[in-house]
Design a protein around this motif. Structure first.
Motif, PDB file in Angstrom:
ATOM      1  N   ALA A 269      27.195 -28.037  14.113  1.00 40.84           N
ATOM      2  CA  ALA A 269      26.213 -26.795  14.772  1.00 40.84           C
ATOM      3  C   ALA A 269      24.806 -27.487  14.887  1.00 40.84           C
ATOM      4  O   ALA A 269      24.051 -26.875  15.691  1.00 40.84           O
ATOM      5  N   SER A 270      24.372 -28.709  14.330  1.00 43.67           N
ATOM      6  CA  SER A 270      23.206 -29.230  14.407  1.00 43.67           C
ATOM      7  C   SER A 270      22.999 -29.928  15.760  1.00 43.67           C
ATOM      8  O   SER A 270      21.938 -30.167  16.198  1.00 43.67           O
ATOM      9  N   ARG A 271      24.377 -29.942  16.696  1.00 45.14           N
ATOM     10  CA  ARG A 271      23.974 -30.822  17.828  1.00 45.14           C
ATOM     11  C   ARG A 271      24.118 -29.536  19.162  1.00 45.14           C
ATOM     12  O   ARG A 271      23.797 -30.120  20.058  1.00 45.14           O
ATOM     13  N   LEU A 272      23.998 -28.296  18.692  1.00 40.33           N
ATOM     14  CA  LEU A 272      23.898 -27.345  19.690  1.00 40.33           C
ATOM     15  C   LEU A 272      22.390 -27.030  19.794  1.00 40.33           C
ATOM     16  O   LEU A 272      21.452 -27.383  19.256  1.00 40.33           O
ATOM     17  N   GLY A 273      21.786 -26.702  21.140  1.00 38.28           N
ATOM     18  CA  GLY A 273      20.776 -26.625  21.495  1.00 38.28           C
ATOM     19  C   GLY A 273      19.908 -25.363  21.146  1.00 38.28           C
ATOM     20  O   GLY A 273      18.782 -25.483  20.683  1.00 38.28           O
ATOM     21  N   THR A 274      20.540 -24.157  21.047  1.00 37.44           N
ATOM     22  CA  THR A 274      19.958 -22.903  20.758  1.00 37.44           C
ATOM     23  C   THR A 274      20.122 -22.605  19.285  1.00 37.44           C
ATOM     24  O   THR A 274      20.918 -22.661  18.599  1.00 37.44           O
ATOM     25  N   THR A 275      19.079 -21.457  18.821  1.00 37.19           N
ATOM     26  CA  THR A 275      19.217 -20.943  17.298  1.00 37.19           C
ATOM     27  C   THR A 275      20.339 -19.969  17.289  1.00 37.19           C
ATOM     28  O   THR A 275      21.074 -20.063  16.386  1.00 37.19           O
ATOM     29  N   ASP A 276      20.643 -19.270  18.522  1.00 34.12           N
ATOM     30  CA  ASP A 276      21.589 -18.247  18.512  1.00 34.12           C
ATOM     31  C   ASP A 276      22.895 -18.995  18.348  1.00 34.12           C
ATOM     32  O   ASP A 276      24.020 -18.513  17.767  1.00 34.12           O
ATOM     33  N   ALA A 277      23.236 -20.062  19.113  1.00 34.00           N
ATOM     34  CA  ALA A 277      24.498 -20.816  19.182  1.00 34.00           C
ATOM     35  C   ALA A 277      24.651 -21.264  17.868  1.00 34.00           C
ATOM     36  O   ALA A 277      25.865 -21.286  17.166  1.00 34.00           O
ATOM     37  N   VAL A 278      23.671 -21.964  17.083  1.00 31.51           N
ATOM     38  CA  VAL A 278      23.770 -22.510  15.745  1.00 31.51           C
ATOM     39  C   VAL A 278      24.224 -21.468  14.787  1.00 31.51           C
ATOM     40  O   VAL A 278      25.062 -21.450  13.872  1.00 31.51           O
ATOM     41  N   PHE A 279      23.514 -20.238  14.760  1.00 32.44           N
ATOM     42  CA  PHE A 279      23.704 -19.076  13.974  1.00 32.44           C
ATOM     43  C   PHE A 279      25.227 -18.501  13.974  1.00 32.44           C
ATOM     44  O   PHE A 279      25.966 -18.404  13.339  1.00 32.44           O
TER      45      PHE A 279
END
Length: 387
Positions: A269-279
């Motif tokens: 998840a740390s490689r995703l660009g947005t906070t919504d995607a990580v959550f």
């Protein structure tokens, strides 16, 4: 020995005057047994005298039995007993002649059948399919094929439906409404705590591995997912128990696998660009690696039909995910892998069972058989008092 006496000389048999050979073969030299009496000087027995004795070759006199030296203590020594708590008149390294009489081979070996092994292998198929589905979902989010919010929404809806089914089964098994209400309250509190914790940590996770190369992240996440696959608890709940407590009973290897799966999700998840995607990915990872295995174990203990239906559904979903995200060739390769695990590995195990050689003998740890109300032997009681 005095000089006036001599022993009888050796007697050699020769050919007689009549021409008949009365002697043994030429290379055999026979000696008469020495006499215990001394003969006077000058008086040797002649061949025709009465004191001359021809050796008897056909003598069948029995041999003298060997002298047996016995220890006088052996006659009064008690028989050896296989007991450590009494003192015996035997050395510590004494080995009784009946040592290997109690040797047993393959006593507790249970022969395997093909279809029960196939049924047990469906647990591995379920977990492999779930890992493939999670990896395909991450690739789809990372490459912008699907929205992260849609996957989190589907996971949340599935979690709510699954919990509703478990609560309904719990209602059928228990008649205590207070306990069910308390369970619902605790579940709601835990769900809210997880939700807000992930919501607060999402901005931090977004920039957690910015200074790390992608190759290191892929290698680390692969190792963690493999650890989840290896340490997953495949046998927490025995079949046909129908108990919710058995499904919730997670032992040490299973908990280690769950933690490894969640840690791998954090790294990915740390490689995703947005906070919504990580959550969204973290919320779905917690539901997929922590809550969904509980649901699978409970379904397995509740009904074999539902268990097989869930296995087929997960397999089909994993094949479709690989086909949609990667390629059809990888999907076919995964299908061959599942077929090998489900059908070929049980045949392999049954074939290897003929090489099983389990040995049990007197060197194993003793297993006492005690009965209620039975007093120990007097020797044991005396040894206990002396200790």
């Amino acid at each position: 020995m005095s000089s006036g006496a001599r022993l009888a000389p050796p007697t050699i048999l020769h050919r007689s005057a009549s021409g008949t050979d009365t002697s043994p073969p030429r290379d055999l030299l026979l000696y008469a047994p020495p006499s215990n009496e001394f003969l006077p000087r000058g008086r040797l027995p002649s061949r025709g005298s009465s004191s001359f004795q021809r050796p008897n070759f056909n003598s069948s006199s029995p041999r003298r039995p060997p002298i047996q030296v016995t220890d006088p203590a052996d006659a009064v020594r008690k028989p050896w007993r296989k007991l450590l708590w009494i003192k015996q008149d035997y050395p510590d390294n004494f080995t009784h002649h009946t040592f290997l009489h109690s040797l047993q081979r393959n006593v507790s070996v249970r022969p395997y059948d093909f279809w029960p092994l196939v049924n047990e292998s469906t647990v591995i198929t379920q977990h492999l399919s779930s890992i493939i589905i999670f990896a395909a979902a991450f690739v789809a989010i990372y490459t912008d094929l699907v929205r992260a919010g849609s996957i989190a929404t589907l996971g949340t809806v599935g979690t709510i439906l699954g919990y509703g089914y478990l609560d309904w089964q719990l209602k059928l098994q228990q008649d205590n409404p207070y306990r069910r209400k308390r369970t619902r309250t605790q579940t709601a509190k835990s769900s809210l705590l997880i939700f807000f914790t992930l919501l607060g940590l999402s901005p931090i996770l977004t920039s957690l591995t910015k200074s790390t190369t992608s190759d290191s992240i892929w290698a680390l996440s692969t190792c963690l997912i493999l650890a989840n696959l290896l340490f997953h608890d495949y046998a927490s709940s025995p079949p046909s128990t129908g108990k919710m407590d058995a499904a919730l009973d997670l032992r040490f290897p299973g908990s280690l696998g769950t933690n490894a799966g969640v840690m791998g999700s954090v790294v990915l998840a740390s490689r995703l660009g947005t906070t919504d995607a990580v959550f969204s990915l973290m919320l779905w990872a917690v539901e997929w690696f922590a809550l969904f295995p509980i649901f699978r174990r409970y379904i397995r203990s509740l009904s074999p039909t539902l268990h097989h239906a869930l296995t087929i559904s997960l397999l089909v979903l994993a094949l479709f995910s690989l086909y949609y995200v990667v390629s059809i060739y990888l999907s076919l390769l995964f299908l061959l892998l599942v077929g090998f695990i489900t059908f070929m590995c049980p045949l392999w195990l049954i074939n290897l069972q003929k090489y099983k050689n389990e040995i049990r003998g007197p060197w194993d740890v003793a297993r006492p058989k005690l009965k209620e109300g039975r007093s120990p032997p007097p020797e044991a009681a005396a040894a206990t008092r002396a200790a």
